[in-house]
Design a protein around this motif. Structure first.
Motif, PDB file in Angstrom:
ATOM      1  N   GLU A 242      -0.358  -2.310  -7.592  1.00 20.12           N
ATOM      2  CA  GLU A 242      -1.637  -3.328  -7.298  1.00 20.12           C
ATOM      3  C   GLU A 242      -2.982  -2.775  -7.910  1.00 20.12           C
ATOM      4  O   GLU A 242      -2.968  -1.709  -8.323  1.00 20.12           O
TER       5      GLU A 242
ATOM      6  N   ASP B 156       0.137   1.475  -4.315  1.00 20.84           N
ATOM      7  CA  ASP B 156      -1.235   1.494  -3.734  1.00 20.84           C
ATOM      8  C   ASP B 156      -2.174   1.368  -4.854  1.00 20.84           C
ATOM      9  O   ASP B 156      -2.363   2.307  -5.734  1.00 20.84           O
TER      10      ASP B 156
ATOM     11  N   ASP C  84       0.706  -1.234  -0.004  1.00 20.34           N
ATOM     12  CA  ASP C  84       0.034   0.105   0.051  1.00 20.34           C
ATOM     13  C   ASP C  84       0.975   1.233   0.059  1.00 20.34           C
ATOM     14  O   ASP C  84       0.531   2.248   0.552  1.00 20.34           O
TER      15      ASP C  84
END
Ligand code: C2E
Ligand code: CA
Ligand code: CA
Ligand code: CA
Length: 277
Positions: free
Chosen positions: A235, A201, A179
């Protein structure tokens, strides 16, 4: 009136105890799951953005309880932390990952990333347990990666944490910051840490390449990583547009529904044997 006040009081009271009942049931079921080892681990592929080939897997906790139904990790992990059960949950996840890696020993294995709660890292037993688990299943440390969040890097514990992370890296275990960009770790401290990878993130990836701000943030993270000699994995990659933008800007890896959600082990194995594509 007085009467109304009393009713109101009773109302809050019964609401409170309903909440307590829920919490007690969750606690009881979590103990049950730990005892019966019914917590599951799913595996989400990480891919090389340029080639689309598999670079690793992320282990993600899954809990399907016969009474409560499916309980998401976003709920289980904070609950386990509150109840003092996070070490037990974390140990079970790590043990299942190592057992799975052992079962995959005939395949071309990739590193499996395990998420850690900050509370696990604060436990004196963590490193010894990790060593014991790897040895028990005969897993080379290079096949394990640990994902920690910036909340693990609080300044009060900076020196102790640095020593622990160095001990982890000395074993050949990979370390990534999860993150990345959502916490408050100082860049001066980050620079000292023995990291391999920053995980950009999902909140910054989601609106690429349309949000000018998110473009700037992503490019800044990529530039920072390049300067520090770290890899970046994005991500929550969901569209080819996001993947193309990231690949064009030298983001090495991606992870997200565009490639695959987290899969049960037998499905994840198809990625290891190259049958998934
Ligand atoms: P995380 O580590 O940031 O994991 C990524 C989460 O995003 C996962 O949710 C994953 O299923 C989801 N995801 C992956 N690709 C996409 C995508 O393209 N779009 C969207 N919208 N979501 C995507 P999940 O499995 O529900 O896990 C939630 C969080 O729970 C994790 O966030 C992690 O912080 C925590 N967690 C999960 N398993 C464990 C564990 O074994 N230990 C610890 N300490 N935390 C865990
Ligand atoms: Ca993670
Ligand atoms: Ca993450
Ligand atoms: Ca997250």
């Amino acid at each position: 009136s007085k009467e109304l006040g009393r009713n109101k009081f009773r109302f809050y009271n019964s609401q409170m105890s309903e909440q307590n009942r829920q919490e007690m049931l969750l606690e009881e079921r979590l103990h049950h799951a730990l005892t019966n080892r019914t917590l599951e681990v799913y595996y989400q592929p990480k891919v090389d953005l340029a080639s689309g080939t598999l670079t690793g897997l992320e282990a993600l906790l899954r809990w399907h309880d016969e009474v409560l139904g499916t309980v998401s990790p976003a709920r289980v992990i904070p609950l386990a932390e509150r109840l003092g059960l996070i070490e037990a949950v974390g140990a079970q996840v790590l043990d299942k990952v190592c057992a799975q890696l052992a079962a995959w020993s005939h395949l071309d294995r990739v590193p499996v990333a395990v998420n850690l709660s900050v509370l696990q890292l604060h436990s004196d037993r963590f490193l010894a347990e990790l060593d014991r688990c790897l040895a028990q299943h005969g897993i080379p440390p290079q096949l394990i990666e640990l994902e920690i969040t910036e909340s693990c890097l609080m300044p009060e514990r900076a020196d102790a944490m640095l020593a622990l992370l160095e001990a982890i890296r000395a074993r050949g275990i990979q370390l990534s910051i999860d993150d990345f960009g959502t916490g408050y770790s100082s860049l001066a401290y980050l620079r000292k840490l023995p990291l391999n990878t920053l995980k950009l993130d999902r909140s910054f990836v989601q609106h690429l390449p349309h949000s000018a701000e998110d473009v700037e943030i992503s490019l800044a993270v990529l530039g920072l990583a390049r300067g520090l000699g770290l890899q970046v994995i994005a991500e929550g990659v969901e569209t080819p547009e996001q993947a193309n933008f990231l690949a064009q800007h030298q983001c090495g890896q991606g992870q997200g529904y565009l490639y695959s959600p987290a899969l049960p082990a037998h499905k994840a194995a198809e990625w290891l044997t190259g049958q998934a594509w």
